[in-house]
Design an enzyme around this catalytic site. Sequence first.
Site, short mmCIF file in Angstrom:
data_model
loop_
_atom_site.label_atom_id
_atom_site.label_comp_id
_atom_site.label_asym_id
_atom_site.label_seq_id
_atom_site.Cartn_x
_atom_site.Cartn_y
_atom_site.Cartn_z
N ASN A 15 17.72 29.18 114.18
CA ASN A 15 18.40 28.27 113.96
C ASN A 15 19.36 28.25 112.75
O ASN A 15 18.82 28.82 112.27
CB ASN A 15 18.51 27.02 114.46
N MET A 55 20.29 28.16 109.19
CA MET A 55 20.72 29.02 108.23
C MET A 55 19.86 30.86 108.64
O MET A 55 20.41 31.31 107.92
CB MET A 55 20.04 28.47 106.72
N ASP A 94 4.18 30.47 114.43
CA ASP A 94 4.53 29.43 113.84
C ASP A 94 3.63 29.21 112.45
O ASP A 94 2.80 30.04 112.08
CB ASP A 94 3.41 28.02 113.72
N ASN A 128 12.58 31.03 105.08
CA ASN A 128 13.62 30.24 105.47
C ASN A 128 13.24 29.43 105.91
O ASN A 128 13.88 27.69 106.59
CB ASN A 128 14.73 30.75 106.16
N SER A 150 17.64 19.24 97.04
CA SER A 150 16.20 18.44 96.71
C SER A 150 14.86 18.69 96.10
O SER A 150 14.20 18.56 96.20
CB SER A 150 15.75 18.75 98.71
N TYR A 178 10.09 15.50 101.12
CA TYR A 178 10.82 16.76 101.80
C TYR A 178 10.96 17.50 100.38
O TYR A 178 10.80 18.51 100.24
CB TYR A 178 11.99 16.16 102.12
N LYS A 186 10.86 21.44 98.48
CA LYS A 186 11.18 22.13 98.18
C LYS A 186 11.32 22.41 96.83
O LYS A 186 11.13 23.36 96.48
CB LYS A 186 12.78 21.20 98.29
P1 NAD Z 1 17.13 24.40 111.68
O1 NAD Z 1 16.67 22.91 112.09
O2 NAD Z 1 18.84 24.56 112.18
O3 NAD Z 1 16.77 25.70 111.30
C1 NAD Z 1 15.41 25.91 111.35
C2 NAD Z 1 14.78 26.63 112.11
O4 NAD Z 1 13.18 26.60 111.58
C3 NAD Z 1 14.40 26.47 113.43
O5 NAD Z 1 15.18 27.66 114.10
C4 NAD Z 1 13.08 26.10 113.55
O6 NAD Z 1 12.68 26.59 114.88
C5 NAD Z 1 12.34 27.12 112.66
N1 NAD Z 1 11.03 26.44 112.27
C6 NAD Z 1 10.64 25.00 112.11
N2 NAD Z 1 9.67 25.00 111.80
C7 NAD Z 1 9.23 26.27 111.66
C8 NAD Z 1 7.42 26.88 111.65
N3 NAD Z 1 6.94 26.13 111.75
N4 NAD Z 1 7.29 28.15 112.26
C9 NAD Z 1 8.07 28.86 112.67
N5 NAD Z 1 9.78 28.74 112.37
C10 NAD Z 1 10.14 27.30 112.30
O7 NAD Z 1 17.79 23.95 109.64
P2 NAD Z 1 18.58 25.11 109.10
O8 NAD Z 1 19.09 23.87 108.14
O9 NAD Z 1 18.81 25.95 109.08
O10 NAD Z 1 17.01 24.44 107.83
C11 NAD Z 1 16.97 26.09 107.39
C12 NAD Z 1 15.98 25.37 105.80
O11 NAD Z 1 16.56 25.57 105.51
C13 NAD Z 1 15.14 25.45 105.98
O12 NAD Z 1 13.80 25.44 104.95
C14 NAD Z 1 15.56 23.13 105.05
O13 NAD Z 1 14.66 22.98 104.38
C15 NAD Z 1 16.61 24.19 104.20
N6 NAD Z 1 17.42 23.44 104.03
C16 NAD Z 1 18.53 22.45 104.97
C17 NAD Z 1 19.46 21.80 104.71
C18 NAD Z 1 20.79 21.37 105.44
O14 NAD Z 1 20.81 20.68 104.70
N7 NAD Z 1 20.71 22.22 106.30
C19 NAD Z 1 19.90 22.16 102.95
C20 NAD Z 1 18.92 22.45 102.11
C21 NAD Z 1 17.95 23.08 102.49
#
Ligand code: NAD
Length: 251
Positions: free
Chosen positions: A15, A17, A60, A87, A140, A151, A155
């Site tokens: 999903n 990023m 996981d 990620n 963050s 959170y 980070k």
């Molecule tokens: P998202 O929820 O769309 O995707 C995250 C993915 O990680 C999902 O597919 C989920 O199943 C997987 N995941 C979560 N926990 C897991 C685990 N324990 N084992 C394996 N897979 C796992 O989120 P995103 O926004 O794409 O987030 C990706 C990264 O970017 C994260 O580290 C998040 O903290 C960071 N981030 C997000 C934002 C934002 O605004 N969306 C901003 C800054 C940083």
Amino acid sequence: MRFQDKIVVITGGGNGMGKAAAERFSSEGAIVVLADWQIKDAEEVAASLPKDRAWPYKIDVSDPDAVKKMMDDIAAKYGKIDVLVNNAGILIPGKIMDASIEDWKKISSVNIDGVIYCAKFAMPYLVKSKGCIVNTASVSGLGGDWGMVYYCTTKGAVVNFTRALALDSGVNGVRVNSVCPCLVKTKMAANWPESAQAQFKNRVSLGRIPEAEEIASVMAFLASDDARFITGVNLPVDGGATASDGQPHLG
Ligand code: NAD
């Protein structure tokens, strides 16, 4: 084709990023491993990529034994690991008096422990390939946000893990960097109300919320030979949000 036949492991590749990163690295020639606990999502992403060039792997990242097995399985299947995109992450908002101990254990187990386990168990292979790591931290982790104390703490840990690991890994030719995005349009941010999104836009000099692809392109840059002398850097990808000193946007 900066990543022709490179083996790129992307946690959270199902999903947001991680998915965008999979598409980007794949478009530049990589074989990608989509390491995600939502295996159906990872399978869907894999099905959209060139045949036999993507491997969905159910994991996981907070389980150290499973992460070790995964890295060994990947190396056994492909003979090497070139890039780890560390990620996978979750968001649990809340202030310290509201958020529970269970919340802390859950968020830290994915956002901190998971990042460390993946780096630790990929490292022997990265040393062999002179590979690199790109962590997904966040703005963050560079400063605090209101109502997100756990959170921000996780980070912040990723930000300093990036620096300290880079210091230790340079001697082995392994680079370690992170991207620090602001709010990005992914599932994680899907529930933000329009009014909150408008406030975010107001704090971003470029005046909009980025697409996941705009973060993935920076991950690819940091992982590429174009960035071969960059290590230990936490690169904001935030449209100028952290250029501010924090005072209100009045002008
Ligand atoms: P998202 O929820 O769309 O995707 C995250 C993915 O990680 C999902 O597919 C989920 O199943 C997987 N995941 C979560 N926990 C897991 C685990 N324990 N084992 C394996 N897979 C796992 O989120 P995103 O926004 O794409 O987030 C990706 C990264 O970017 C994260 O580290 C998040 O903290 C960071 N981030 C997000 C934002 C934002 O605004 N969306 C901003 C800054 C940083």
